[in-house]
Design a protein around this motif. Sequence first.
Motif, short mmCIF file in Angstrom:
data_model
loop_
_atom_site.label_atom_id
_atom_site.label_comp_id
_atom_site.label_asym_id
_atom_site.label_seq_id
_atom_site.Cartn_x
_atom_site.Cartn_y
_atom_site.Cartn_z
N UNK A 1 36.29 40.33 41.71
CA UNK A 1 37.20 41.24 41.15
C UNK A 1 38.42 40.96 40.87
N UNK A 2 39.15 40.78 39.87
CA UNK A 2 40.43 40.43 39.44
C UNK A 2 41.62 41.33 39.40
N UNK A 3 41.22 42.77 39.40
CA UNK A 3 42.31 43.64 39.29
C UNK A 3 41.43 45.15 39.36
N UNK A 4 42.21 46.12 40.07
CA UNK A 4 41.53 47.52 40.17
C UNK A 4 42.38 48.29 39.65
N UNK A 5 41.85 49.15 38.61
CA UNK A 5 42.59 50.43 37.91
C UNK A 5 41.88 51.74 38.52
N UNK A 6 42.91 52.37 39.48
CA UNK A 6 42.58 53.19 40.37
C UNK A 6 43.05 54.79 40.11
N UNK A 7 42.29 55.89 39.53
CA UNK A 7 42.71 56.89 39.45
C UNK A 7 43.45 57.65 40.69
N UNK B 1 47.48 39.92 36.59
CA UNK B 1 46.42 39.04 36.45
C UNK B 1 46.75 37.45 36.62
N UNK B 2 47.89 37.20 36.01
CA UNK B 2 48.45 35.70 36.19
C UNK B 2 48.99 35.73 37.84
N UNK B 3 49.38 36.73 38.47
CA UNK B 3 49.57 36.70 39.87
C UNK B 3 48.41 36.34 40.68
N UNK B 4 47.32 37.03 40.39
CA UNK B 4 45.91 36.78 40.77
C UNK B 4 45.66 35.63 40.71
N UNK B 5 45.73 34.95 39.44
CA UNK B 5 45.15 33.65 38.99
C UNK B 5 45.93 32.68 40.18
N UNK B 6 47.23 32.66 40.18
CA UNK B 6 47.97 32.08 41.04
C UNK B 6 47.57 32.10 42.41
N UNK B 7 47.36 33.31 43.09
CA UNK B 7 46.80 33.14 44.43
C UNK B 7 45.49 32.60 44.66
N UNK B 8 44.51 32.60 43.59
CA UNK B 8 43.25 32.31 43.49
C UNK B 8 43.23 30.66 43.74
N UNK B 9 44.53 30.00 42.86
CA UNK B 9 44.57 28.75 42.82
C UNK B 9 44.93 28.24 44.34
N UNK B 10 45.89 28.86 45.04
CA UNK B 10 46.66 28.37 46.00
C UNK B 10 45.41 28.54 47.09
N UNK B 11 44.49 29.43 46.93
CA UNK B 11 43.29 29.82 47.87
C UNK B 11 42.35 28.52 47.96
N UNK B 12 42.33 27.99 46.74
CA UNK B 12 41.41 26.97 46.39
C UNK B 12 41.97 25.66 47.03
N UNK B 13 43.01 25.63 46.68
CA UNK B 13 43.87 24.42 47.13
C UNK B 13 43.84 24.32 48.62
N UNK C 1 46.10 33.33 30.53
CA UNK C 1 44.93 33.35 31.21
C UNK C 1 43.53 32.94 30.85
N UNK C 2 43.02 32.36 31.84
CA UNK C 2 41.67 31.73 31.45
C UNK C 2 40.49 32.57 31.34
N UNK C 3 39.74 33.20 30.05
CA UNK C 3 38.67 33.77 30.04
C UNK C 3 38.90 35.34 30.44
N UNK C 4 37.70 35.88 30.50
CA UNK C 4 37.91 37.48 30.51
C UNK C 4 38.09 37.78 32.03
N UNK C 5 38.47 38.67 32.50
CA UNK C 5 38.66 38.93 33.97
C UNK C 5 37.84 40.11 34.21
N UNK C 6 37.26 40.21 35.47
CA UNK C 6 36.52 41.46 35.88
C UNK C 6 37.49 42.46 36.43
N UNK C 7 37.52 43.66 35.80
CA UNK C 7 38.30 44.69 36.15
C UNK C 7 37.58 45.83 36.56
N UNK C 8 37.79 46.26 37.78
CA UNK C 8 37.07 47.44 38.63
C UNK C 8 37.91 48.73 38.37
N UNK C 9 37.36 49.85 37.84
CA UNK C 9 37.90 50.82 37.33
C UNK C 9 37.36 51.91 38.05
#
Length: 359
Positions: free
Chosen positions: A48-54, A121-133, A1-9
């Motif tokens: 936001x790249x991922x959500x951690x949800x209580x 996060x890898x799945x999210x990266x792939x989704x973002x790349x497809x969207x950009x493409x 994964x490239x660089x830090x990801x923003x994780x919403x908790x």
Amino acid sequence: MDGPKRILAIDDERINLRVIGGLLRNLGHEPVLTESFTEARQHLDATIDLVLLDVMMPETDGFTVAKKIREIPEVADVPIIMVTALTSKQDRLKAVEAGANDFISKPIDLTELRVRMGSLLKMKESQDEVKRYQAELEEMVAVRTSALKMALENVKESQRTILSAHLETIHRLASAAEFKDEETADHIQRMSRYCALLAAKLGLPDAEVDLVLQASPMHDIGKIGIPDSILLKPAKLTPEEWVVMQKHTIFGGRILGDSNFELLRVGEIIALSHHEKWDGSGYPKGLSGEAIPLYGRICAVADVFDALTSKRPYKEAFSNEKSLEIMRAGRGSHFDPRVLDVFLNDFDSVEKIQREFEM
């Protein structure tokens, strides 16, 4: 994964948020810590790249929050991990129905958190790349299609006065989809003459033979909307790239469509149908038999023969003998048997055209 990801908790317990924040920083990510969905909503965007949800929260429980996140278009596909002490099958099914992608048990273990987040996060990266493409492709196609539509409007205007100039302009537009690859510079010349030869041998009137001759060079005009990275790829296309490549038939139909000029109407038919197959396994519509326009069936034979006998970024040229062997194997599946038989029965004329426009 490239660089830090923003994780919403999201957790109503501040001590839990401090622990989660420390774990995320330890993993090299940027935590965004919130105590409720109301507060989290201000941060929920495409960054936001991922959500951690209580799960257990007094204001709004995690199941409800997950559903609300899935209703926000710009983050509807963001990965969600439920942080929960619940272990029953019913609770986990409820979380999945609400939109959760995974679960992690309390107290949170650093290694487990890293592993469960990693795949999502890898799945999210792939989704973002497809969207950009997709966004880039749509923009490029829109710009190129708009430019070609404008050019063709000018062509239509000129047809009232200078037919020869009109035809020359169309041929130049067709060449625009071919000029990127020097090895195919003469492709439309040979292919159009093969088509005209077949049309004549099949008994079409002279006017229709001329239409086929002039319209067939536009068969691949839609390739101008295909990215060079796919069009000129020196290797087998991936399934995703092949889906994009197949769209050149649709792009060509759109570029040539809605014309009052007969030549462009024939060009549209050929662009849309030259990759259909006799047995219905072709594209874009999966037409079969005589449901495929005759012009498309003619073009299919001519186009495949020239493709087989020409060098391409992904293959060397096949000999005529090898090419005909391949085409005979496609009789009644890929090709209209009658059209292919006419082609084979007058192959001397085909070779004469081939020699005249050698690469």
